[in-house]
Design a protein around this motif. Structure first.
Motif, short mmCIF file in Angstrom:
data_model
loop_
_atom_site.label_atom_id
_atom_site.label_comp_id
_atom_site.label_asym_id
_atom_site.label_seq_id
_atom_site.Cartn_x
_atom_site.Cartn_y
_atom_site.Cartn_z
N CYS A 1 -5.12 3.37 2.10
CA CYS A 1 -5.43 2.58 0.90
C CYS A 1 -4.81 3.21 -0.35
CB CYS A 1 -6.94 2.45 0.72
SG CYS A 1 -7.73 1.34 1.90
N GLU A 2 -4.92 4.53 -0.45
CA GLU A 2 -4.37 5.23 -1.61
C GLU A 2 -2.84 5.10 -1.65
OE1 GLU A 2 -4.21 9.70 -3.62
OE2 GLU A 2 -5.52 9.31 -1.90
N HIS A 3 -2.20 5.21 -0.50
CA HIS A 3 -0.74 5.11 -0.44
C HIS A 3 -0.28 3.69 -0.77
CE1 HIS A 3 -0.35 8.87 2.36
NE2 HIS A 3 -0.68 9.17 1.12
N LEU A 4 -0.97 2.69 -0.24
CA LEU A 4 -0.62 1.30 -0.56
C LEU A 4 -0.75 1.04 -2.05
CD1 LEU A 4 -2.25 -0.69 2.40
CD2 LEU A 4 0.18 -0.66 1.82
N SER A 5 -1.81 1.57 -2.65
CA SER A 5 -2.03 1.41 -4.08
C SER A 5 -0.91 2.07 -4.88
CB SER A 5 -3.39 2.00 -4.47
OG SER A 5 -3.59 1.94 -5.86
N THR A 6 -0.52 3.27 -4.46
CA THR A 6 0.56 4.02 -5.14
C THR A 6 1.88 3.26 -5.06
OG1 THR A 6 -0.51 6.13 -4.65
CG2 THR A 6 1.83 6.19 -5.20
N TRP A 7 2.24 2.78 -3.86
CA TRP A 7 3.49 2.03 -3.70
C TRP A 7 3.50 0.76 -4.54
CZ3 TRP A 7 2.49 3.04 2.08
CH2 TRP A 7 3.08 4.26 2.46
N SER A 8 2.35 0.08 -4.58
CA SER A 8 2.25 -1.15 -5.36
C SER A 8 2.50 -0.89 -6.85
CB SER A 8 0.88 -1.79 -5.15
OG SER A 8 0.73 -2.94 -5.96
N LYS A 9 1.89 0.17 -7.36
CA LYS A 9 2.05 0.51 -8.78
C LYS A 9 3.48 0.90 -9.11
CE LYS A 9 -2.76 2.04 -9.24
NZ LYS A 9 -3.67 3.20 -9.29
N LYS A 10 4.20 1.44 -8.11
CA LYS A 10 5.58 1.85 -8.35
C LYS A 10 6.58 0.71 -8.11
CE LYS A 10 5.16 6.81 -7.44
NZ LYS A 10 5.71 7.96 -6.69
N GLY A 11 6.06 -0.45 -7.73
CA GLY A 11 6.93 -1.61 -7.53
C GLY A 11 7.71 -1.61 -6.24
#
Length: 466
Positions: A287-297
């Motif tokens: 979940c944390e990794h998906l959130s990070t990737w999403s924020k980075k576009g």
């Protein structure tokens, strides 16, 4: 450390006590009946665990086995799949099986040796003065052969098999009260090798047990010590040449033990219930990794992660996962859960209910390692499976073995008819890739495309493929 054998030679005291027990077994009234109930198993009329352990204590005190002169052999017998009789035929049938088993073991072993019901479906046999390992093995094999003779229950015939572990004093231990432990460990080794086997305790078993203990001990600290991490392997749609997702793969590099294979530490985590803590850590990390990737576009893709059958025992599993998804603000469509065929085969109401809850939440269910178990079309009728992963064992020799190629082709055709997606894992060679393309399997995963990569490589990988 166990207790060492005394040097006393007073065997008569031991014989007298053993005869007292035999006489006691014949009496069923008043106080003597209470003594019988305390020292004998009421169902099988064999000595019980307490009685058996008293005999071991007497051997220690009386010095029945001296290291250089006498040998004591202990067999630990555990019935294979005994739970089937209780669950399928009822406890009365199970009790009948236990009584028949007790009689059969007694008949093979003879009255000069001690047979006891240790617990549940476990029996122990104590031999004194036996020195020939080959004869010991023959007795164990005769027990197994006798147990496999048909047992008639409810107008049907059934058979029983047993795994037998054997330990020898003083060959395997100088402490007689460790004999049970060594025999028990050998029995579990026999079960692990396929059941219905005879296994003598040996150095390899001791080393395996020692390593297993070390792994469990260090695994308890792995999360707190930041020793666990995830790697991600791309899942590719070969038709449009795009990465559609990644499989999250758990890794562990122990400070003390080095890199440990998931195939080695996951079963230990399941046995010790550490899998609950580790499984939640994996989900939170994803979940944390998906959130990070999403924020980075980073372009949108799904992550599939493996879930152990043990995790489905948690009554609050689905609400907990749902809360984690909300906490990280992750799109639920981007999380997929992989279950193995062994999990699907359980087919329990509890597992089915949780899978449906996850599916209703928006999490798709993938069936992993398809073809390695007893594959059944009933999976797709009952379970909310949206994709199956053809096991890499089929893909490995797909261009050399016509039968495997035909089976793979049939699986792909079947999934299309059922409107279920199919993925081939373990694709490593161009010939495998070409064959899979030719039969219409267009989602693949394997070293042919990319090895698993660390979290921070995923973003760089996307940038490099723009």
């Amino acid at each position: 450390m166990g207790k060492k054998i005394s040097n006393s030679r007073d065997e008569q005291q031991l014989i007298d006590k053993q005869n007292e027990r035999k006489n006691l077994k014949l009496k069923y009234n008043g106080k003597e009946n209470l003594r019988f109930m305390a020292e004998y198993d009421y169902l099988t009329e064999l000595p019980n665990r307490r009685n058996f352990e008293n005999v071991l204590d007497e051997l220690i005190i009386l010095g029945e086995a001296e290291i250089h002169e006498n040998t004591i052999v202990l067999m630990f017998i555990d019935l294979d799949r005994f739970k089937f009789f209780n669950d399928s035929l009822g406890h009365n049938a199970g009790d009948k099986v236990l009584k028949i088993v007790a009689d059969r073991i007694n008949n093979v072993v003879g009255s000069e040796n001690l047979v006891a019901r240790y617990s549940g479906d476990e029996f122990v046999v104590l031999f004194k003065g036996v020195t020939d390992r080959e004869n010991i093995n023959k007795v164990a094999e005769r027990i197994q052969q006798k147990l496999t003779e048909p047992i008639r229950l409810l107008n049907n015939e059934y058979s029983v098999s047993a795994s037998i572990g054997i330990s020898i004093f003083p060959e395997h231990t100088n402490h007689i009260d460790e004999l049970v432990l060594r025999a028990d460990q050998a029995m579990y080794s026999a079960k692990k090798k396929g059941k219905n086997r005879v296994e003598f305790f040996n150095v390899e078993i001791a080393n395996e047990i020692d390593r297993k203990a070390k792994i469990e001990q260090n695994l308890k600290k792995a999360i707190d010590n930041n020793e666990l991490y995830l790697e991600y392997q791309p899942i590719v749609n070969v038709y449009n040449k795009k990465i559609v997702g990644f499989e999250a793969l758990l890794r562990w590099k122990s400070e003390k033990l080095g890199s440990i294979s998931p195939g080695e530490f996951i079963p230990i985590a399941e046995e010790s219930d550490l899998i609950f803590k580790i499984g939640e850590w994996v989900f939170l990390e994803v979940c944390e990794h998906l959130s990070t990737w999403s924020k980075k576009g980073v372009p949108s893709f799904y992550i599939s992660l493996n879930m152990s059958i043990k995790q489905f025992e948690q009554h609050n599993l689905v609400p907990k996962l749902e809360q984690h998804i909300k906490d990280f603000g992750v799109n639920v469509d981007l999380i997929k859960i992989e279950i193995t065929e062994s999990t699907a085969m359980k087919n329990s109401e509890e597992i089915l209910s949780k899978l449906n809850e996850l599916n209703n939440l928006g999490i798709e269910i993938f069936l992993d390692d398809f073809g390695t178990g007893f594959s059944s079309l009933s999976y797709f009728e009952k379970l909310p499976v949206s994709l199956i992963k053809i096991d890499k064992s089929f893909i490995k020799d797909i261009t050399q073995h016509k039968k495997r190629a035909a089976i793979t082709r049939a699986i792909v055709a079947m999934t299309k008819s059922l409107k279920i997606k199919v993925l081939a894992e373990g694709v490593e060679e161009i010939e495998q890739y070409q064959y899979l393309c030719s039969i219409g399997c267009h989602i693949m995963q394997g070293y042919y495309f990319c090895k698993p990569v660390p979290f921070n490589y995923v973003e760089a990988f996307f940038h490099s493929t723009k």
